[in-house]
Design a protein around this motif. Sequence first.
Motif, PDB file in Angstrom:
ATOM      1  N   ASP A 135       0.815  -1.215   0.000  1.00 37.70           N
ATOM      2  CA  ASP A 135       0.000   0.000   0.000  1.00 37.70           C
ATOM      3  C   ASP A 135       0.848   1.265   0.000  1.00 37.70           C
ATOM      4  O   ASP A 135       0.459   2.271  -0.587  1.00 37.70           O
ATOM      5  N   SER A 136       2.010   1.214   0.651  1.00 32.64           N
ATOM      6  CA  SER A 136       2.877   2.396   0.664  1.00 32.64           C
ATOM      7  C   SER A 136       3.534   2.625  -0.698  1.00 32.64           C
ATOM      8  O   SER A 136       3.836   3.755  -1.058  1.00 32.64           O
ATOM      9  N   MET A 137       3.727   1.545  -1.461  1.00 38.51           N
ATOM     10  CA  MET A 137       4.345   1.683  -2.782  1.00 38.51           C
ATOM     11  C   MET A 137       3.324   1.978  -3.874  1.00 38.51           C
ATOM     12  O   MET A 137       3.637   2.606  -4.871  1.00 38.51           O
ATOM     13  N   VAL A 138       2.091   1.484  -3.697  1.00 33.33           N
ATOM     14  CA  VAL A 138       1.059   1.633  -4.719  1.00 33.33           C
ATOM     15  C   VAL A 138      -0.186   2.256  -4.080  1.00 33.33           C
ATOM     16  O   VAL A 138      -1.118   1.549  -3.709  1.00 33.33           O
ATOM     17  N   PRO A 139      -0.181   3.578  -3.932  1.00 30.59           N
ATOM     18  CA  PRO A 139      -1.355   4.223  -3.327  1.00 30.59           C
ATOM     19  C   PRO A 139      -2.556   4.144  -4.271  1.00 30.59           C
ATOM     20  O   PRO A 139      -2.395   3.952  -5.476  1.00 30.59           O
ATOM     21  N   PRO A 140      -3.773   4.294  -3.722  1.00 24.67           N
ATOM     22  CA  PRO A 140      -4.969   4.289  -4.580  1.00 24.67           C
ATOM     23  C   PRO A 140      -4.865   5.393  -5.635  1.00 24.67           C
ATOM     24  O   PRO A 140      -4.258   6.433  -5.381  1.00 24.67           O
ATOM     25  N   PRO A 141      -5.468   5.180  -6.805  1.00 32.74           N
ATOM     26  CA  PRO A 141      -5.310   6.119  -7.912  1.00 32.74           C
ATOM     27  C   PRO A 141      -5.802   7.545  -7.625  1.00 32.74           C
ATOM     28  O   PRO A 141      -5.164   8.502  -8.001  1.00 32.74           O
ATOM     29  N   CYS A 142      -6.930   7.701  -6.973  1.00 26.97           N
ATOM     30  CA  CYS A 142      -7.493   9.036  -6.719  1.00 26.97           C
ATOM     31  C   CYS A 142      -8.613   8.921  -5.684  1.00 26.97           C
ATOM     32  O   CYS A 142      -8.875   7.835  -5.179  1.00 26.97           O
ATOM     33  N   GLY A 143      -9.278  10.013  -5.400  1.00 21.34           N
ATOM     34  CA  GLY A 143     -10.393   9.983  -4.454  1.00 21.34           C
ATOM     35  C   GLY A 143     -11.729   9.777  -5.140  1.00 21.34           C
ATOM     36  O   GLY A 143     -12.774  10.013  -4.554  1.00 21.34           O
ATOM     37  N   CYS A 144     -11.729   9.284  -6.365  1.00 26.52           N
ATOM     38  CA  CYS A 144     -12.948   9.145  -7.162  1.00 26.52           C
ATOM     39  C   CYS A 144     -13.622   7.782  -6.949  1.00 26.52           C
ATOM     40  O   CYS A 144     -13.129   6.944  -6.200  1.00 26.52           O
ATOM     41  N   ALA A 145     -14.725   7.559  -7.619  1.00 24.17           N
ATOM     42  CA  ALA A 145     -15.480   6.300  -7.505  1.00 24.17           C
ATOM     43  C   ALA A 145     -14.635   5.102  -7.956  1.00 24.17           C
ATOM     44  O   ALA A 145     -14.724   4.024  -7.372  1.00 24.17           O
ATOM     45  N   ARG A 146     -13.840   5.301  -9.012  1.00 22.49           N
ATOM     46  CA  ARG A 146     -12.977   4.208  -9.486  1.00 22.49           C
ATOM     47  C   ARG A 146     -11.999   3.779  -8.394  1.00 22.49           C
ATOM     48  O   ARG A 146     -11.719   2.595  -8.235  1.00 22.49           O
ATOM     49  N   SER A 147     -11.495   4.756  -7.662  1.00 21.31           N
ATOM     50  CA  SER A 147     -10.571   4.462  -6.583  1.00 21.31           C
ATOM     51  C   SER A 147     -11.277   3.676  -5.478  1.00 21.31           C
ATOM     52  O   SER A 147     -10.721   2.732  -4.927  1.00 21.31           O
ATOM     53  N   LYS A 148     -12.514   4.057  -5.174  1.00 20.06           N
ATOM     54  CA  LYS A 148     -13.285   3.342  -4.152  1.00 20.06           C
ATOM     55  C   LYS A 148     -13.505   1.894  -4.575  1.00 20.06           C
ATOM     56  O   LYS A 148     -13.348   0.978  -3.769  1.00 20.06           O
TER      57      LYS A 148
END
Length: 123
Positions: free
Chosen positions: A24-37
């Motif tokens: 998780d520290s190396m690959v953070p979620p893409p954004c705060g959008c629905a796709r990220s959720k």
Amino acid sequence: MISQGTDSISVYFSKLRNLWDEFDSMVPPPCGCARSKNFIEFMEKQKVLKFLMGLNDNYEQARSQILMTSPTPSINKAYAMLIERESQRFVANTSTVGVKVDLAALLAGEGGNYQNYQKQKRN
């Protein structure tokens, strides 16, 4: 691939948790959008599956019960369910062993003779 092996569930889970934290520290979620959720929910389900599939075969029934749960429980809920199962198994094994040891000790104290055990039981 990590599996439980001879580790307790808590040790096995800690090893997985460390790997997941590193990932998780190396690959953070893409954004705060629905796709990220959706991505985060997908990854959480993958963690539950990885955790369950790496368990020893003696947890097969518990694994099946968790997998049939709808919606899929969180990784923390699955962990809690398995820790409870592990502690129940430990208590059951400990009490069964204790009964066998107590009877064996009693018989040994009477010279290992069953008739002496029966006499003592009647007195």
